[in-house]
Design an enzyme around this catalytic site. Structure first.
Site, PDB file in Angstrom:
ATOM      1  N   ASP A 161     -53.304  -3.597 -52.394  1.00 29.23           N
ATOM      2  CA  ASP A 161     -54.607  -2.933 -52.363  1.00 29.23           C
ATOM      3  C   ASP A 161     -54.815  -2.286 -53.730  1.00 29.23           C
ATOM      4  O   ASP A 161     -54.297  -1.211 -54.015  1.00 29.23           O
ATOM      5  CB  ASP A 161     -54.623  -1.895 -51.245  1.00 29.23           C
ATOM      6  CG  ASP A 161     -55.972  -1.237 -51.065  1.00 29.23           C
ATOM      7  OD1 ASP A 161     -56.678  -1.034 -52.074  1.00 29.23           O
ATOM      8  OD2 ASP A 161     -56.325  -0.904 -49.921  1.00 29.23           O
ATOM      9  N   VAL A 162     -55.589  -2.956 -54.581  1.00 26.20           N
ATOM     10  CA  VAL A 162     -55.742  -2.531 -55.971  1.00 26.20           C
ATOM     11  C   VAL A 162     -57.152  -1.994 -56.154  1.00 26.20           C
ATOM     12  O   VAL A 162     -58.132  -2.731 -56.021  1.00 26.20           O
ATOM     13  CB  VAL A 162     -55.482  -3.696 -56.943  1.00 26.20           C
ATOM     14  CG1 VAL A 162     -55.470  -3.179 -58.383  1.00 26.20           C
ATOM     15  CG2 VAL A 162     -54.170  -4.395 -56.612  1.00 26.20           C
ATOM     16  N   GLU A 163     -57.256  -0.716 -56.466  1.00 27.82           N
ATOM     17  CA  GLU A 163     -58.553  -0.088 -56.670  1.00 27.82           C
ATOM     18  C   GLU A 163     -58.393   1.116 -57.593  1.00 27.82           C
ATOM     19  O   GLU A 163     -57.275   1.474 -57.969  1.00 27.82           O
ATOM     20  CB  GLU A 163     -59.177   0.325 -55.335  1.00 27.82           C
ATOM     21  CG  GLU A 163     -58.257   1.102 -54.406  1.00 27.82           C
ATOM     22  CD  GLU A 163     -58.880   1.344 -53.040  1.00 27.82           C
ATOM     23  OE1 GLU A 163     -59.999   1.895 -52.995  1.00 27.82           O
ATOM     24  OE2 GLU A 163     -58.241   1.007 -52.023  1.00 27.82           O
ATOM     25  N   GLY A 164     -59.508   1.730 -57.949  1.00 28.09           N
ATOM     26  CA  GLY A 164     -59.457   2.910 -58.800  1.00 28.09           C
ATOM     27  C   GLY A 164     -58.849   2.622 -60.163  1.00 28.09           C
ATOM     28  O   GLY A 164     -59.040   1.545 -60.732  1.00 28.09           O
TER      29      GLY A 164
END
Length: 513
Positions: A161-164
């Site tokens: 989960d890759v975000e920000g």
């Protein structure tokens, strides 16, 4: 030349028509073959559903005891760095892998879910805390942390989960991709990898596209791209969150096909849909104007079923219930309720209907265990992490015991109620099954305090509620007035003893963490 009509020749017009028909038939044959191949490729994996579970949130979500088919598989989140500068895998920065075993009974709960025929996906990253690829300076360091998690939990798949900040950081993007490729290559068996990425109505962001490309360039075999169809800002998303989510999924599907075609690895329509997942945030989203209702979930599910998305998830199982009346400001996002009226329905049942595959790409396998008579199961205190249950003892709420090679926790004070009594309805049983005693377990060691931390217990002294003492370096607290009652001897009947043992968490806090 025709024997039936000697001398007749095909006119140029007729010849042109004939060649066009032959070309059309050939094209149709090629397309038909490609469509058949596309169908065969897509059918190699079965669409699956798995709700995200925040394993560090309170109250605890008992994912280990599924209540229906939609609970069979779960996505456990999130594994992150212990702190921004420490390359060490942790659950939400709160628990190391070992601490999660002790504090959350996580290993045991995963084993229990698998006994029920389900499995887990482990998710790395998420919005909060520091993603491991940002904290680990080298590919070797990062791969070691990913590998330790995979080795410990043996998940059916992993989820990145890759975000920000992690999504925008190019250096960590490359590190992450190369580390995952190494772990996947060295794993003893298939390890499906899903990329969970934020989307808008136009699909993946430029950083999201770059992340997909980085994983493919590193040699990762991607199971798919899971689109976070949530917090889709704008008037359209507020008015029609399901329609905007469908628009985002269609765009993501086109992007994925284009990325693969650009690499010389084209896939057709159905295969590409099997490589796309959808994860809405149920109920009240972080964007105040966006609320996903059960009707929105039904519309999204209808689309997912129509195109046969490879995966459907949701954030989160912890929130899949109506908020209590005391929770009056439903526009404030809760970790433990959805913020919308659900009645007797669950989002998981709506979104998960028909998505019966397994995260490892196959179909769920029925569990097959030899027939065992419960009365033949005996418990050895030397190989039990908690005291063995006895009918004579009384147990306060939250007490853990072992019975017939399983661990149970008391929901309220109880005495005499056998943990696996089949005559008790679930609502009447004071015991909740956590999971099996794991191989190699021994009695859980008690954290000890220095000898002078509290006064040594004195059998002649009078103690009031709340006073603490040490006996053999184990700390106890008086629950009520007592004199002459041995704290250690009383633990054979903890519900009746005037003394309780300080918890591991309390002692850790006293020792400074």
């Amino acid at each position: 030349m025709s024997k039936r009509f000697p001398g007749r020749r095909l006119s140029p017009v007729r010849l042109t028509i004939l060649l066009a028909v032959v070309a059309a038939l050939a094209t149709a044959g090629v397309l038909g073959m490609r469509t058949w191949e596309d169908t065969q490729q897509a059918e190699r994996s079965q669409p699956w559903f798995g709700a995200y579970v925040d394993v560090t949130a309170t109250p605890v979500h008992a994912f280990e005891n599924p209540t229906g088919p939609a609970d069979r598989n779960v996505v456990l989140g999130f594994v992150v760095a212990a702190d921004p500068t420490t390359c060490e895998a942790s659950w939400g920065t709160f628990h190391s892998l070992e601490e999660a075993r002790d504090d959350l009974d996580l290993d045991r709960r995963i084993a229990r879910l698998r006994q029920s025929g389900g499995d887990v996906v482990v998710s790395f990253g998420g919005e909060a805390s520091t993603e491991l690829a940002l904290a680990c300076p080298t590919v070797d360091d990062l791969a070691a942390q990913y590998g330790a998690v995979v080795e410990r939990y043996r998940p059916a798949a992993i989820d990145l989960d890759v975000e920000g900040p992690a999504l925008a950081d190019a250096a960590s993007r490359t590190r992450r991709a190369e580390a995952v490729a190494r772990v996947q290559e060295e794993h003893d068996g298939p390890l499906p990898v899903w990329l969970t990425l934020p989307v808008g109505a136009d699909g993946l962001t430029p950083d999201g596209v770059a992340t997909v490309r980085a994983f493919l360039d590193a040699g990762v075999v991607l199971a798919g791209v899971n689109a976070m169809t949530m917090n889709l800002t704008g008037a359209a998303a507020a008015a029609d969150p399901a329609g905007t989510a469908v628009q985002a999924l269609r765009a993501t599907h086109r992007q994925l096909m284009a990325i693969l075609a650009d690499r010389g690895e084209p896939v057709m329509d159905r295969t590409a849909w099997r490589m796309v997942g959808a994860t809405p945030m149920i109920g009240q989203n972080d964007t105040p104007t966006e609320v996903v209702t059960l009707d929105d979930a039904r519309r999204l599910h209808a689309f997912a079923t129509e195109v046969q998305l490879g995966r459907v998830s949701m954030w989160s199982a912890n929130r899949d219930r109506t908020c209590a009346p005391a929770y009056d400001d439903l526009s404030v996002v809760s970790d433990s309720c959805s913020g919308v009226e659900q009645g007797d329905e669950r989002f998981a049942d709506v979104l998960g209907a028909g998505f019966t595959g397994a995260p490892d790409g196959g179909s769920p396998q029925p569990t097959s265990t030899p027939t065992v008579h419960p009365e033949d199961l005996t418990d050895d205190p030397a190989t039990s992490p908690y005291p063995v249950w006895t009918a004579e003892a009384s147990y306060p709420a939250d007490t853990r015991v072992v019975w017939r090679r399983n661990v149970y926790v008391a929901a309220w004070w109880t005495q005499g109620a056998q943990p696996d009594d089949p005559s008790l309805a679930p609502a009447d049983n004071p015991w909740r099954l956590i999971g099996p005693v794991l191989p190699g377990e021994t009695p859980r060691p008690q954290l000890r305090l220095p000898a002078d931390f509290y006064p040594t217990w004195d059998p002649a002294a009078v103690y009031q509620a709340g006073e603490r003492v040490l006996l053999d370096d184990v700390a106890y607290e008086a629950r009520w007035w007592t004199q002459g009652d041995s704290p250690a001897a009383g633990q054979a009947d903890p519900g009746a003893s005037p003394w309780r043992v300080l918890t591991q968490e309390e002692i850790a806090a006293l020792l400074g963490g």
